[in-house]
Enzyme design. Structure first.
Site, short mmCIF file in Angstrom:
data_model
loop_
_atom_site.label_atom_id
_atom_site.label_comp_id
_atom_site.label_asym_id
_atom_site.label_seq_id
_atom_site.Cartn_x
_atom_site.Cartn_y
_atom_site.Cartn_z
N ASP A 196 2.65 6.74 -8.96
CA ASP A 196 3.47 6.61 -10.18
C ASP A 196 2.81 5.71 -11.22
OD1 ASP A 196 3.95 4.41 -8.63
OD2 ASP A 196 6.12 4.49 -8.80
C1 LAN Z 1 4.87 -2.76 -5.14
C2 LAN Z 1 5.04 -2.93 -6.56
C3 LAN Z 1 5.01 -1.69 -7.38
C4 LAN Z 1 5.55 -0.50 -6.64
C5 LAN Z 1 5.94 0.68 -7.56
C6 LAN Z 1 4.82 1.12 -8.47
C7 LAN Z 1 7.10 0.27 -8.45
C8 LAN Z 1 6.39 1.82 -6.68
O1 LAN Z 1 6.92 2.85 -7.44
C9 LAN Z 1 5.33 2.19 -5.69
C10 LAN Z 1 5.00 1.02 -4.75
C11 LAN Z 1 4.58 -0.25 -5.48
C12 LAN Z 1 3.15 -0.11 -5.91
C13 LAN Z 1 4.65 -1.49 -4.59
C14 LAN Z 1 4.38 -1.40 -3.14
C15 LAN Z 1 4.65 -2.65 -2.27
C16 LAN Z 1 4.33 -3.95 -3.00
C17 LAN Z 1 2.86 -3.99 -3.35
C18 LAN Z 1 5.17 -3.96 -4.28
C19 LAN Z 1 6.66 -3.92 -4.05
C20 LAN Z 1 4.88 -5.35 -4.79
C21 LAN Z 1 4.79 -6.24 -3.52
C22 LAN Z 1 4.70 -5.29 -2.33
C23 LAN Z 1 3.76 -5.81 -1.23
C24 LAN Z 1 3.89 -4.92 0.00
C25 LAN Z 1 4.08 -7.25 -0.89
C26 LAN Z 1 3.42 -7.76 0.33
C27 LAN Z 1 4.26 -7.54 1.51
C28 LAN Z 1 3.92 -6.86 2.60
C29 LAN Z 1 4.98 -6.37 3.49
C30 LAN Z 1 2.52 -6.59 2.97
#
Ligand code: LAN
Length: 732
Positions: free
Chosen positions: A460
């Protein structure tokens, strides 16, 4: 004091000086093409030479002294006022920044890494870390939860207590006494989940026997094995990797006074008497969100009692460690040591530290890049969930300008041009070197969520950035700085994301089934092991490719049409009986229903001609509150049932619901007017909106802030309304 001298001799820096507060007017953020780092200017001359920008003041809640704007009488005027405020926050490189806090398990990993690598912690950091954690301690019990709005847990409390001690806070400080009491009520640190035990073992406060296995050998499994790690969700893969290395080495920091102190503070039993192995599976009941499966428990038992002590040949151990170490290097090379997120970044730092030694370039570069996860706000210093939200927020802002029809207004052209150039520079231009070897999917032409250094395309994020660029260049008439071939690269990469059932996942196409959750060892998160199908990501792909197809009808047109058909069919199949969709990245049904309705509209299915669209609208309308707003709470993500937020209507929720309804051409304008009115009534005289409840989520249980949503989505809602109903006045 003898002991203390000993710690210093072994290279441990002096305990940081923790002050009451720092001078907020001395903090500056270096943009550096969106590699954000914060600097505290001690020197008066430096302060003069580098004046604080609006953005920096805004992040720290310092007065901006902006004049009141003419009162908005119409939604379009409100959008313009909002934009004129938000424009002032655009950073020099053309993007928008923000804090990206929420999760409360990230900062401790960085602080522990600083400590064990003997990296000095500047006093200004120590002070503001203390202030942030003080501000975010639970108001009643003084503990910390999984995320800022959650109840206190052994996870949050053991780790953040530790972080506070490491930055120099005294154990007898009233805040510490209170937090310790709460931790002890929760059973002490032995009741914390796997990742906390891991960090405390690294620190040497716990024995490695308490850490459930993280066998690096799993990376030696052939690819055809259904549980082979290349099939896991990238975040689990990249965390398990360095964790496995450190687990295998059973590496712990050497003993210091600090560590001896923590051994006394974090437990309810005397440290010497703790049966470490016996507490491997101890976890406070309230935070055991995803209890381990019988399969995982059996595998753990086998690994601990049979494999590790008796069977594991040395050559396998060495081979596994070497391969894992190589994959860590590849991740570092692919990101210039920025790494995927602030969980694997500090862990990779440690792998380099124990493997390459303290003076190695790898360690220095890692430590430098850890800075980019830190953020300063009025409450103090926190760790962001990624190295920023740069491309994502910038793409949404651009789209909101177009939804409002403001793109031709001379006033916003320079802002749009800067944003275009920014997205141009952040496009990923090459695939990872040896991509098959490190199990990476092609990324060339894609966009990341944060910036190009991080370098992970997300379905996305690619889509939203692509839409923004097409709008700017093809509709807005801005210079074509991204030439056609680069747009095609993006499309080629995006097309690879579709799963066999038509849906899109996040970082990669799905490589394994839900059965893999049987191996979910993290305890505190759900749906973490593999990629899932997401209505949000699927919709973004659909709308991006539709827009692309309009402007380049000849490029891979057949595949695009079939992609859209299969994707929207999946969206239909994913609707729940009550008409809603479950959201995985924003809270929750409101967020996903907005996207799904947009998907439907893009294939001409709206309220009047589609049962699916009508049911989605009816769902949203059934949740509208008396005052015209919506107010879904994060509890919905955890329970998979709609929950209202206790504080009442929320701005961002209201914008999402309105956008969904307007995309679906909801025929009755009255509910829309009421919602728009609520948004307008919350706008401040200078055009801004204030922060309300947390907006985002991941892995069902952890919430995360998207502070720019209160601008981007409100602008989009106002703009859509103004475009669709130019004659309807909604004054407040
Ligand atoms: C994010 C942030 C952005 C998010 C969107 C683009 C909004 C979504 O549509 C797809 C997935 C994604 C890229 C995403 C995946 C997981 C993330 C990176 C996070 C929520 C920000 C932090 C999180 C990450 C996993 C934090 C670390 C924690 C672990 C369990 C490893």
């Amino acid at each position: 004091s003898r002991k203390r001298a000993g710690d210093a001799e072994r290279g441990f820096p002096k305990k940081p000086r923790v002050e009451a507060k720092t001078d907020r007017t001395r903090w500056r953020m270096k943009d550096d093409d969106s590699r954000h780092t914060w600097h505290y200017l001690a020197d008066d001359k430096a302060v003069e030479d580098w004046p604080q920008s609006y953005a920096e003041k805004y992040y720290m809640n310092l007065p901006l002294h902006l004049p009141a704007l003419p009162r908005a009488e119409t939604p379009l005027a409100a959008a313009k006022n909002g934009l004129s405020f938000f424009e002032k926050l655009q950073l020099p490189s053309g993007h928008w920044g923000c804090e990206y806090g929420g999760p409360m398990f990230l900062l401790p990993g960085i602080v522990i890494t600083w400590y064990v690598t003997k990296t000095p912690i500047p006093s200004a950091y120590a002070t503001e870390i203390k202030n942030y954690l003080a501000a975010r301690a639970h108001p009643e019990d003084g503990g910390w939860g999984l995320h800022i709005e959650g109840e206190s847990t052994a996870f949050g409390t053991s780790l953040n207590y530790t972080a506070l001690r490491l930055v120099g806070v005294d154990p007898e400080d009233p805040m510490m006494v209170k937090a310790r009491g709460t931790l002890h009520k929760l059973g002490g640190a032995v009741n914390a989940p796997h990742w906390a035990k891991f960090w405390l073992a690294v620190l040497g406060v716990m024995d490695w026997d308490i850490v459930n296995p993280v066998p690096p050998e799993i990376w030696l499994l052939p690819d055809w094995v259904p549980i082979a790690p290349w099939r896991w969700w990238i975040h689990i893969r990249q965390v398990f990797l360095p964790m496995g290395y450190l687990y295998s080495k059973r590496w712990s920091c050497e003993e210091t006074d600090m560590i001896r102190g923590l051994r006394e503070e974090l437990f309810i039993q005397p440290h010497a008497e703790i049966n470490w192995a016996g507490h491997r599976n101890s976890i406070a009941a309230a935070e055991n969100y995803h209890p381990k499966s019988w399969l995982l428990n059996s595998a753990n038992w086998f690994l601990v009692n049979i494999w590790n002590p008796y069977l594991r040949p040395n050559f396998i151990k060495e081979k596994a460690e070497a391969w894992v170490s190589k994959l860590v290097d590849m991740e570092d090379a692919n990101t210039d040591y920025a790494d995927l997120a602030p969980v694997n970044a500090p862990m990779n730092t440690l792998v380099c530290y124990i493997r390459d030694g303290p003076d190695a370039f790898s360690v220095k570069r890692h430590v430098e890049r850890l800075e980019e996860f830190l953020w300063i706000k009025d409450e103090g210093m926190l760790c962001n969930g990624t190295n920023g939200v740069q491309c994502w927020d910038t793409a949404f802002l651009i789209q909101a300008v177009f939804e409002s029809g403001l793109e031709d207004d001379e006033q916003w052209r320079p802002m749009l041009l800067r944003a275009l150039h920014y997205l141009e520079r952040q496009q990923i231009r090459d695939n990872c070197e040896d991509q098959e070897r490190c199990y990476r999917q092609p990324r060339k032409g894609g966009w990341p969520f944060s910036n190009r250094d991080q370098g992970y395309g997300v379905s996305d994020c690619i889509s939203e950035a692509l839409k923004a660029i097409i709008l700017l260049q093809k509709v807005g008439g801005l210079p074509e700085v991204v030439e056609d071939q680069r747009i095609f690269d993006a499309v080629d990469t995006l097309l690879l994301y579709q799963n066999d059932n038509g849906a899109l996942s996040s970082y990669e196409a799905r490589r394994g089934g839900e059965y893999m959750e049987m191996l979910n060892a993290a305890e505190v998160f759900g749906r973490i092991m593999v990629e899932y199908d997401y209505p949000e990501c699927t919709t973004a792909g659909v709308t991006a490719l539709s827009l692309f197809n309009k402007h380049w009808p000849d490029y891979r047109s057949k595949e695009i049409k079939s992609f859209i058909k299969r994707a929207t069919n999946w969206i239909k199949s994913n609707q729940r009986p009550d008409g809603s969709w479950y959201g995985s990245w924003g809270i929750c049904f409101t967020y996903a229903t907005m996207f799904a309705l947009e998907s439907m509209a893009s294939i001409g299915e709206t309220y009047s001609n589609s049962k699916i669209s009508k049911a989605g609208c009816d769902f949203l309308i059934s949740k509208q509150r008396q005052d015209g707003g919506w107010s879904e709470s994060y509890k919905a993500c955890e329970t998979m049932q709609y929950h209202e937020h206790p504080t009442g209507s929320l701005l961002v929720q209201t914008a999402w619901a309105l956008i969904g309804l307007m995309e679906a051409d909801y025929p009755d304008v009255e509910p829309l007017k009421k919602g728009i009115k609520l948004i307008m009534s919350r706008q401040q005289a200078n055009g801004e909106w204030l922060q309300e409840a947390i907006e985002g989520v991941f892995n069902k249980s952890c919430m995360i802030s998207y502070p720019n949503y209160k601008f981007t989505f409100t602008l989009k809602a106002l703009g859509l309304f103004a475009q669709r109903h130019p004659d309807i006045k909604v004054g407040v």
